[in-house]
Scaffold this active site. Structure first.
Site, PDB file in Angstrom:
ATOM      1  N   PHE A 118       0.865  -1.180   0.000  1.00  0.00           N
ATOM      2  CA  PHE A 118       0.000   0.000   0.000  1.00  0.00           C
ATOM      3  C   PHE A 118       0.899   1.226   0.000  1.00  0.00           C
ATOM      4  O   PHE A 118       1.716   1.396   0.916  1.00  0.00           O
ATOM      5  CB  PHE A 118      -0.888  -0.028   1.250  1.00  0.00           C
ATOM      6  CG  PHE A 118      -1.824   1.136   1.390  1.00  0.00           C
ATOM      7  CD1 PHE A 118      -2.958   1.235   0.609  1.00  0.00           C
ATOM      8  CD2 PHE A 118      -1.582   2.135   2.327  1.00  0.00           C
ATOM      9  CE1 PHE A 118      -3.843   2.299   0.751  1.00  0.00           C
ATOM     10  CE2 PHE A 118      -2.448   3.198   2.483  1.00  0.00           C
ATOM     11  CZ  PHE A 118      -3.588   3.281   1.686  1.00  0.00           C
ATOM     12  N   ALA A 119       0.780   2.066  -1.022  1.00  0.00           N
ATOM     13  CA  ALA A 119       1.707   3.185  -1.204  1.00  0.00           C
ATOM     14  C   ALA A 119       0.978   4.522  -1.152  1.00  0.00           C
ATOM     15  O   ALA A 119       0.377   4.956  -2.137  1.00  0.00           O
ATOM     16  CB  ALA A 119       2.454   3.038  -2.530  1.00  0.00           C
ATOM     17  N   LEU A 120       1.076   5.182  -0.003  1.00  0.00           N
ATOM     18  CA  LEU A 120       0.458   6.488   0.211  1.00  0.00           C
ATOM     19  C   LEU A 120       1.493   7.538   0.598  1.00  0.00           C
ATOM     20  O   LEU A 120       1.547   8.619   0.003  1.00  0.00           O
ATOM     21  CB  LEU A 120      -0.616   6.384   1.312  1.00  0.00           C
ATOM     22  CG  LEU A 120      -1.259   7.688   1.790  1.00  0.00           C
ATOM     23  CD1 LEU A 120      -2.033   8.357   0.656  1.00  0.00           C
ATOM     24  CD2 LEU A 120      -2.184   7.425   2.986  1.00  0.00           C
ATOM     25  N   ALA A 135       4.540  14.274   2.469  1.00  0.00           N
ATOM     26  CA  ALA A 135       3.140  13.972   2.767  1.00  0.00           C
ATOM     27  C   ALA A 135       3.067  12.754   3.676  1.00  0.00           C
ATOM     28  O   ALA A 135       2.972  11.623   3.218  1.00  0.00           O
ATOM     29  CB  ALA A 135       2.358  13.731   1.481  1.00  0.00           C
ATOM     30  N   SER A 148       1.562  12.755   7.746  1.00  0.00           N
ATOM     31  CA  SER A 148       0.266  12.965   8.395  1.00  0.00           C
ATOM     32  C   SER A 148      -0.675  13.756   7.497  1.00  0.00           C
ATOM     33  O   SER A 148      -1.888  13.524   7.493  1.00  0.00           O
ATOM     34  CB  SER A 148       0.460  13.696   9.728  1.00  0.00           C
ATOM     35  OG  SER A 148       1.170  12.883  10.649  1.00  0.00           O
ATOM     36  N   ARG A 199      -5.902   0.634  11.319  1.00  0.00           N
ATOM     37  CA  ARG A 199      -5.712   1.037  12.714  1.00  0.00           C
ATOM     38  C   ARG A 199      -6.173  -0.048  13.674  1.00  0.00           C
ATOM     39  O   ARG A 199      -5.579  -0.248  14.738  1.00  0.00           O
ATOM     40  CB  ARG A 199      -6.436   2.361  12.972  1.00  0.00           C
ATOM     41  CG  ARG A 199      -5.702   3.533  12.363  1.00  0.00           C
ATOM     42  CD  ARG A 199      -6.535   4.789  12.223  1.00  0.00           C
ATOM     43  NE  ARG A 199      -5.730   5.804  11.532  1.00  0.00           N
ATOM     44  CZ  ARG A 199      -6.215   6.919  10.994  1.00  0.00           C
ATOM     45  NH1 ARG A 199      -7.518   7.174  11.071  1.00  0.00           N
ATOM     46  NH2 ARG A 199      -5.422   7.772  10.385  1.00  0.00           N
ATOM     47  N   ARG A 242      14.096 -14.450  38.850  1.00  0.00           N
ATOM     48  CA  ARG A 242      15.188 -13.571  39.290  1.00  0.00           C
ATOM     49  C   ARG A 242      15.121 -13.357  40.799  1.00  0.00           C
ATOM     50  O   ARG A 242      14.079 -12.943  41.336  1.00  0.00           O
ATOM     51  CB  ARG A 242      15.081 -12.232  38.559  1.00  0.00           C
ATOM     52  CG  ARG A 242      16.042 -11.150  39.025  1.00  0.00           C
ATOM     53  CD  ARG A 242      17.479 -11.492  38.712  1.00  0.00           C
ATOM     54  NE  ARG A 242      18.353 -10.330  38.926  1.00  0.00           N
ATOM     55  CZ  ARG A 242      19.676 -10.387  38.898  1.00  0.00           C
ATOM     56  NH1 ARG A 242      20.292 -11.541  38.651  1.00  0.00           N
ATOM     57  NH2 ARG A 242      20.392  -9.299  39.099  1.00  0.00           N
ATOM     58  N   ILE A 272      11.830  -4.060  34.543  1.00  0.00           N
ATOM     59  CA  ILE A 272      11.767  -5.211  35.441  1.00  0.00           C
ATOM     60  C   ILE A 272      12.978  -6.124  35.252  1.00  0.00           C
ATOM     61  O   ILE A 272      13.534  -6.669  36.209  1.00  0.00           O
ATOM     62  CB  ILE A 272      10.442  -5.985  35.228  1.00  0.00           C
ATOM     63  CG1 ILE A 272       9.269  -5.151  35.785  1.00  0.00           C
ATOM     64  CG2 ILE A 272      10.483  -7.355  35.890  1.00  0.00           C
ATOM     65  CD1 ILE A 272       7.901  -5.688  35.441  1.00  0.00           C
ATOM     66  N   GLU A 295       0.078   3.916  10.350  1.00  0.00           N
ATOM     67  CA  GLU A 295      -1.381   4.031  10.199  1.00  0.00           C
ATOM     68  C   GLU A 295      -1.927   5.316  10.826  1.00  0.00           C
ATOM     69  O   GLU A 295      -3.057   5.352  11.318  1.00  0.00           O
ATOM     70  CB  GLU A 295      -2.094   2.809  10.807  1.00  0.00           C
ATOM     71  CG  GLU A 295      -1.632   1.476  10.260  1.00  0.00           C
ATOM     72  CD  GLU A 295      -1.942   1.277   8.786  1.00  0.00           C
ATOM     73  OE1 GLU A 295      -2.722   2.051   8.231  1.00  0.00           O
ATOM     74  OE2 GLU A 295      -1.377   0.349   8.178  1.00  0.00           O
TER      75      GLU A 295
END
Length: 378
Positions: free
Chosen positions: A122-124, A129, A131, A242, A267, A336, A362
Site C-alpha cells: 500500500f503506497a500512500l 506527505a 500525516s 488502525r 530472578r 523489570i 497508520e
C-alpha cells in the site's frame, strides 16, 4: 458483543499459536538482527489460509470477519511484529480491491494475493506527505488509454518485495484531496523502480523502501474506483489498518508481560524472587490491566466494523490506546529485567523497539487524537 472468543476463533488462535511457535519464533530474533525478510513464512501462512483471511471465499480467501482477523494478528505479533504487520499489509489491498475494484480487477488480483503467489503493498506516504496525506505530489496524468505516473513514495512496507502495489496519486491536483485517485501498479512495469532501503530502529525483518515512478505508464484498467476516490479509499484503508495495528500492539504488549512475569518469578535479589516485591507486583498489575483494556477496545472497533456501524473514531481510540499501552508495557518490562533487559540476550529490548513503530504507522497517535476530538465536537 461478546468479550469471549467463539469456539471457532479459539480453535484458529491455537492453530496460529502452534504455527508461530514452530515457524516464526525460531527465526524472529535473527531475522530482526540481520534485517532479513523471509518470504517463505508468508507462503506457509498462505498454506494454512491466513494470507487472504479477509478476502471472500470466491476469490480464494477465508472470508472471515475482522473480529477473527485481529485474533490472528495478535497471536502472530506475540512472536514477531514484522510478520504481523506484513500480514496486515498483504490483506489491505485485498480488502480495498474487493470493496472498490471492478469484477475484472477482483478476478485478476485477489486470488494471487490471497494464495500468496503475489505479495501486496500500500503506497500512500511521500517525503512531504506523511500525516498530511492529501498534500501528496505523485501525479497520474491521463494519456490516451492509460495514465502516466511520476513521483516518489517513502516508507513503503514490502517495497521491493511486493508484486502488486495499491498506489495513491493525484489525477486532478487543483482539487486537493478530492483529486487523488487509486491505482494498481505491478512490479516490473516500465518506469517503476525502487530507491533507498530504510535502516530502521525496529521492525527490521519487514522491508521498508522508497518506490519511484518515472513516466510509468499504466493502463486505464488500473484505476481502482473512480477518479477522485483515492483519498476516500486511503482513509477507509487506514481506518481498517488502525484496528489491525491495535491488535498487533496488544500482541507485542502481551509478549512483554509474559516475559516480565516469567523473569520476575525466576530472578532473585535480597534472597527472594523479585516477584515477591510489591513494587514489581504493582507494575505487573498495571501492565496486565492496560493490556486487557486495550484488547477489549480493539475488539469493540472490530465488532463495529463487522456490524456495519460507524467505527472510525473507535478504531482511532483502539489504535491510540493499544499502541501507547504497548510502548508503556514494553518499557516497564525492560525495567523489570533491569540491566539484562537492555541486552540483546533477552527479548524485551526487541519488543520495546518494535512497540515504538506502532505509535507512528497508520496515522500517528497525535492524528488519532485529532480524529477522536473531531468526532466528539462535530
Amino acid at each position: 458483543m461478546s468479550f469471549q472468543l467463539t469456539e471457532e476463533q479459539e480453535s484458529l488462535r491455537r492453530t496460529v499459536q502452534k504455527f508461530a511457535e514452530k515457524e516464526i519464533a525460531p527465526i524472529a530474533a535473527e531475522a530482526e538482527e540481520k534485517a532479513e525478510f523471509h518470504r517463505e513464512i508468508f507462503e506457509k501462512l498462505a498454506d494454512i489460509g491466513l494470507l487472504g483471511i479477509a478476502c471472500p471465499e470466491e476469490y480464494g480467501g477465508a472470508g472471515l470477519d475482522y473480529s477473527t482477523y485481529i485474533v490472528v494478528v495478535e497471536e502472530i505479533a506475540k512472536h514477531c511484529l514484522a510478520t504481523a504487520v506484513g500480514l496486515g499489509v498483504q490483506n489491505l489491498p485485498q480488502i480495498m480491491i474487493d470493496r472498490f475494484g471492478t469484477k475484472e480487477q477482483k478476478e485478476k488480483y485477489l486470488s494471487p494475493l490471497s494464495s500468496g503467489k503475489k505479495l501486496g503493498a500500500f503506497a500512500l506516504t511521500e517525503p512531504g506527505a506523511g500525516s498530511d496525506a492529501s498534500s501528496l505530489k505523485t501525479s497520474a496524468v491521463r494519456d490516451g488509454d492509460g495514465y502516466v505516473l511520476n513521483g516518489t513514495k517513502v516508507f513503503i512496507t514490502h517495497g521491493g518485495v511486493a508484486d502488486i502495489y495499491l498506489v495513491m496519486a493525484k489525477t486532478q491536483p487543483e482539487k486537493g484531496a478530492h483529486g487523488i485517485s487509486s491505482f494498481i501498479v505491478e512490479d516490473g512495469t516500465p518506469g517503476f523502480s525502487f530507491g533507498k532501503v530504510e535502516k530502521k530502529m525496529g521492525l527490521r525483518a519487514s522491508p521498508t523502501r522508497e518506490i519511484i515512478f518515472e513516466d510509468c505508464r499504466i493502463p486505464r484498467e488500473s484505476l481502482v474506483g473512480k477518479e477522485g476516490d483515492g483519498f476516500k479509499i486511503a482513509m477507509i484503508a487506514l481506518d481498517s489498518g488502525r484496528i489491525t495495528i491495535g491488535a498487533a500492539a496488544v500482541g507485542v504488549a502481551q509478549a512483554a508481560l509474559n516475559e516480565a512475569v516469567k523473569y520476575a518469578k525466576q530472578r532473585e535479589q535480597f534472597g527472594q524472587p523479585i516477584a515477591s516485591f510489591q513494587g514489581i507486583q504493582f507494575m505487573l498489575a498495571d501492565m496486565a490491566t492496560s493490556i486487557r483494556a486495550a484488547r477489549n477496545l480493539v475488539r469493540e472497533a472490530a465488532y463495529l466494523k463487522d456490524s456495519g456501524q460507524a467505527f472510525s473514531h473507535v478504531a482511532a481510540m483502539a489504535k491510540l490506546y493499544a499502541t501507547d499501552t504497548a510502548m508503556k508495557v514494553t518499557t516497564d518490562a525492560v525495567q523489570i529485567f533491569g540491566g539484562y533487559g537492555y541486552m540483546q540476550d533477552y527479548p524485551v529490548e526487541r519488543l520495546m523497539r518494535a512497540a515504538k513503530v506502532t505509535q507512528i504507522v497508520e496515522g500517528t497517535n497525535q492524528i488519532q487524537r485529532m480524529v477522536i476530538a473531531r468526532n466528539l465536537l462535530k
